[in-house]
Scaffold this motif. Structure first.
Motif, PDB file in Angstrom:
ATOM      1  N   LEU A  61      41.837  36.551  43.360  1.00 22.39           N
ATOM      2  CA  LEU A  61      41.109  35.506  42.635  1.00 22.39           C
ATOM      3  C   LEU A  61      41.854  34.181  42.648  1.00 22.39           C
ATOM      4  O   LEU A  61      41.236  33.114  42.812  1.00 22.39           O
ATOM      5  CB  LEU A  61      40.867  35.952  41.191  1.00 22.39           C
ATOM      6  CG  LEU A  61      39.908  37.111  40.980  1.00 22.39           C
ATOM      7  CD1 LEU A  61      39.733  37.374  39.478  1.00 22.39           C
ATOM      8  CD2 LEU A  61      38.558  36.850  41.624  1.00 22.39           C
ATOM      9  N   HIS A  65      40.346  30.781  44.545  1.00 22.38           N
ATOM     10  CA  HIS A  65      40.109  29.554  43.787  1.00 22.38           C
ATOM     11  C   HIS A  65      40.886  28.382  44.370  1.00 22.38           C
ATOM     12  O   HIS A  65      40.390  27.250  44.413  1.00 22.38           O
ATOM     13  CB  HIS A  65      40.507  29.767  42.325  1.00 22.38           C
ATOM     14  CG  HIS A  65      40.310  28.552  41.461  1.00 22.38           C
ATOM     15  ND1 HIS A  65      41.305  27.621  41.238  1.00 22.38           N
ATOM     16  CD2 HIS A  65      39.217  28.112  40.776  1.00 22.38           C
ATOM     17  CE1 HIS A  65      40.843  26.662  40.461  1.00 22.38           C
ATOM     18  NE2 HIS A  65      39.582  26.937  40.159  1.00 22.38           N
ATOM     19  N   LEU A 131      33.818  38.437  48.603  1.00 18.49           N
ATOM     20  CA  LEU A 131      33.274  37.586  47.546  1.00 18.49           C
ATOM     21  C   LEU A 131      32.546  38.404  46.480  1.00 18.49           C
ATOM     22  O   LEU A 131      32.650  38.111  45.281  1.00 18.49           O
ATOM     23  CB  LEU A 131      32.332  36.542  48.152  1.00 18.49           C
ATOM     24  CG  LEU A 131      32.993  35.529  49.096  1.00 18.49           C
ATOM     25  CD1 LEU A 131      31.968  34.542  49.625  1.00 18.49           C
ATOM     26  CD2 LEU A 131      34.125  34.796  48.389  1.00 18.49           C
ATOM     27  N   ILE A 132      31.816  39.426  46.893  1.00 18.66           N
ATOM     28  CA  ILE A 132      31.150  40.278  45.901  1.00 18.66           C
ATOM     29  C   ILE A 132      32.184  41.038  45.078  1.00 18.66           C
ATOM     30  O   ILE A 132      32.036  41.206  43.860  1.00 18.66           O
ATOM     31  CB  ILE A 132      30.169  41.242  46.581  1.00 18.66           C
ATOM     32  CG1 ILE A 132      29.103  40.483  47.353  1.00 18.66           C
ATOM     33  CG2 ILE A 132      29.487  42.127  45.537  1.00 18.66           C
ATOM     34  CD1 ILE A 132      28.200  41.369  48.198  1.00 18.66           C
ATOM     35  N   THR A 133      33.249  41.481  45.742  1.00 15.81           N
ATOM     36  CA  THR A 133      34.327  42.163  45.023  1.00 15.81           C
ATOM     37  C   THR A 133      34.968  41.229  44.007  1.00 15.81           C
ATOM     38  O   THR A 133      35.317  41.645  42.882  1.00 15.81           O
ATOM     39  CB  THR A 133      35.391  42.682  45.997  1.00 15.81           C
ATOM     40  OG1 THR A 133      34.781  43.584  46.923  1.00 15.81           O
ATOM     41  CG2 THR A 133      36.506  43.399  45.266  1.00 15.81           C
ATOM     42  N   ALA A 134      35.123  39.959  44.370  1.00 17.22           N
ATOM     43  CA  ALA A 134      35.683  38.985  43.429  1.00 17.22           C
ATOM     44  C   ALA A 134      34.804  38.875  42.186  1.00 17.22           C
ATOM     45  O   ALA A 134      35.313  38.784  41.058  1.00 17.22           O
ATOM     46  CB  ALA A 134      35.830  37.627  44.105  1.00 17.22           C
ATOM     47  N   ALA A 135      33.488  38.893  42.381  1.00 16.87           N
ATOM     48  CA  ALA A 135      32.584  38.852  41.234  1.00 16.87           C
ATOM     49  C   ALA A 135      32.717  40.106  40.377  1.00 16.87           C
ATOM     50  O   ALA A 135      32.686  40.041  39.138  1.00 16.87           O
ATOM     51  CB  ALA A 135      31.140  38.691  41.725  1.00 16.87           C
ATOM     52  N   VAL A 136      32.887  41.262  41.031  1.00 13.28           N
ATOM     53  CA  VAL A 136      33.091  42.512  40.284  1.00 13.28           C
ATOM     54  C   VAL A 136      34.401  42.458  39.496  1.00 13.28           C
ATOM     55  O   VAL A 136      34.469  42.902  38.343  1.00 13.28           O
ATOM     56  CB  VAL A 136      33.088  43.714  41.249  1.00 13.28           C
ATOM     57  CG1 VAL A 136      33.483  45.000  40.523  1.00 13.28           C
ATOM     58  CG2 VAL A 136      31.720  43.880  41.889  1.00 13.28           C
ATOM     59  N   LEU A 138      35.889  39.785  38.299  1.00 13.86           N
ATOM     60  CA  LEU A 138      35.689  38.902  37.145  1.00 13.86           C
ATOM     61  C   LEU A 138      34.961  39.635  36.022  1.00 13.86           C
ATOM     62  O   LEU A 138      35.316  39.512  34.842  1.00 13.86           O
ATOM     63  CB  LEU A 138      34.906  37.664  37.569  1.00 13.86           C
ATOM     64  CG  LEU A 138      35.666  36.633  38.407  1.00 13.86           C
ATOM     65  CD1 LEU A 138      34.718  35.557  38.908  1.00 13.86           C
ATOM     66  CD2 LEU A 138      36.790  36.013  37.590  1.00 13.86           C
ATOM     67  N   LEU A 139      33.944  40.404  36.380  1.00 13.06           N
ATOM     68  CA  LEU A 139      33.220  41.181  35.383  1.00 13.06           C
ATOM     69  C   LEU A 139      34.127  42.224  34.738  1.00 13.06           C
ATOM     70  O   LEU A 139      34.114  42.412  33.505  1.00 13.06           O
ATOM     71  CB  LEU A 139      32.010  41.855  36.034  1.00 13.06           C
ATOM     72  CG  LEU A 139      31.165  42.769  35.134  1.00 13.06           C
ATOM     73  CD1 LEU A 139      30.496  41.950  34.038  1.00 13.06           C
ATOM     74  CD2 LEU A 139      30.115  43.503  35.969  1.00 13.06           C
TER      75      LEU A 139
END
Length: 243
Positions: A61, A65, A131-136, A138-139
């Motif tokens: 992450l 960023h 990128l999807i893993t990064a969203a996971v 963050l969640l």
């Protein structure tokens, strides 16, 4: 000579190796680049500089960023594994990702769909799953499922792209072997992954997401081929009047 005899099999393998650069030039060039990069980082670069490079290209992450492009592209130019420690799990991962994934499945993708599309599939899986893993992540951080240290964790390499083409290559195996092949693609990341909470470790999540992308693409290709076959079967035959 019968290709099923040992000598016939050896002849076939030698022929495949000899024609590999011509039949799969993009994959061959990529494999050479990966091997040269691995030797450079592991054997020629000073240890502190090698660690700094790995830290820079890790797709965590913090790096996504700070410098997303160089992290995403740099990560795809170095594989996280070993070529010498043959009894380690890292060598097993190398065999699956570099050997089976890139050398075999990416080469098949290139021959089946062309070099540009093969590159798009591989990079799409690599970048998309990251990128999807990064969203996971963050969640998961929001709900306390992962420790905060995951923000700067080391995560680089070719395995997400390799996992995508491994899943896509379901189309290349015989129909009766497709379910076992798909099970293998899903199972191998789970076999060595940790499970710190409600979710598996983020790298396991990334591999499963990359596989999902590859399976979705395989299903799309298969559906398109089926529709074309049906359209061809339903097209009326040309009528040629008798002279």
């Amino acid at each position: 000579m019968n290709a099923r005899t040992p000598s016939g099999l050896l002849t076939g393998l030698l022929r495949a190796a000899r024609t590999y650069p011509r039949r799969s030039p993009l994959t061959f060039g990529y494999v050479v680049l990966l091997l040269l990069g691995h030797v450079w980082v592991e054997n020629l670069l000073a240890a502190d500089r090698a660690d700094a490079l790995r830290d820079h290209i890790s797709t965590n992450l913090d790096n996504l960023h700070d410098h997303p492009v160089s992290a995403l592209l740099g990560s795809a130019l170095l594989f996280d594994g070993t070529l010498t420690e043959i009894l380690s799990t890292g060598f097993g991962s190398t065999l699956i990702t570099l050997g089976l994934g890139v050398c075999c499945c990416l080469a098949w993708t290139e021959r089946r769909f062309g070099g540009l599309r093969a590159a798009a599939v591989f990079l799409g899986g690599h970048i998309g799953a990251t990128l999807i893993t990064a969203a996971v992540i963050l969640l998961a951080l929001r709900h306390g499922w992962y420790p905060e240290s995951v923000r700067g964790a080391s995560d680089y390499g070719i395995s997400y792209g390799a996992q995508t083409v491994l899943a896509l290559a379901t189309l290349a195996v015989p129909r009766r072997a497709r379910l076992p092949w798909a099970a293998f693609v899903v199972a191998w990341p789970l076999s060595g992954g940790d499970w710190p909470g409600p979710l598996p470790g983020f790298t396991t999540v990334g591999h499963l997401l990359a596989a999902a992308l590859g399976f979705a693409l395989a299903a799309t290709v298969a559906l398109g081929a089926s529709r074309r076959r049906r359209a061809g079967a339903e097209r009326p035959a040309d009528v040629h009047p008798n002279p």
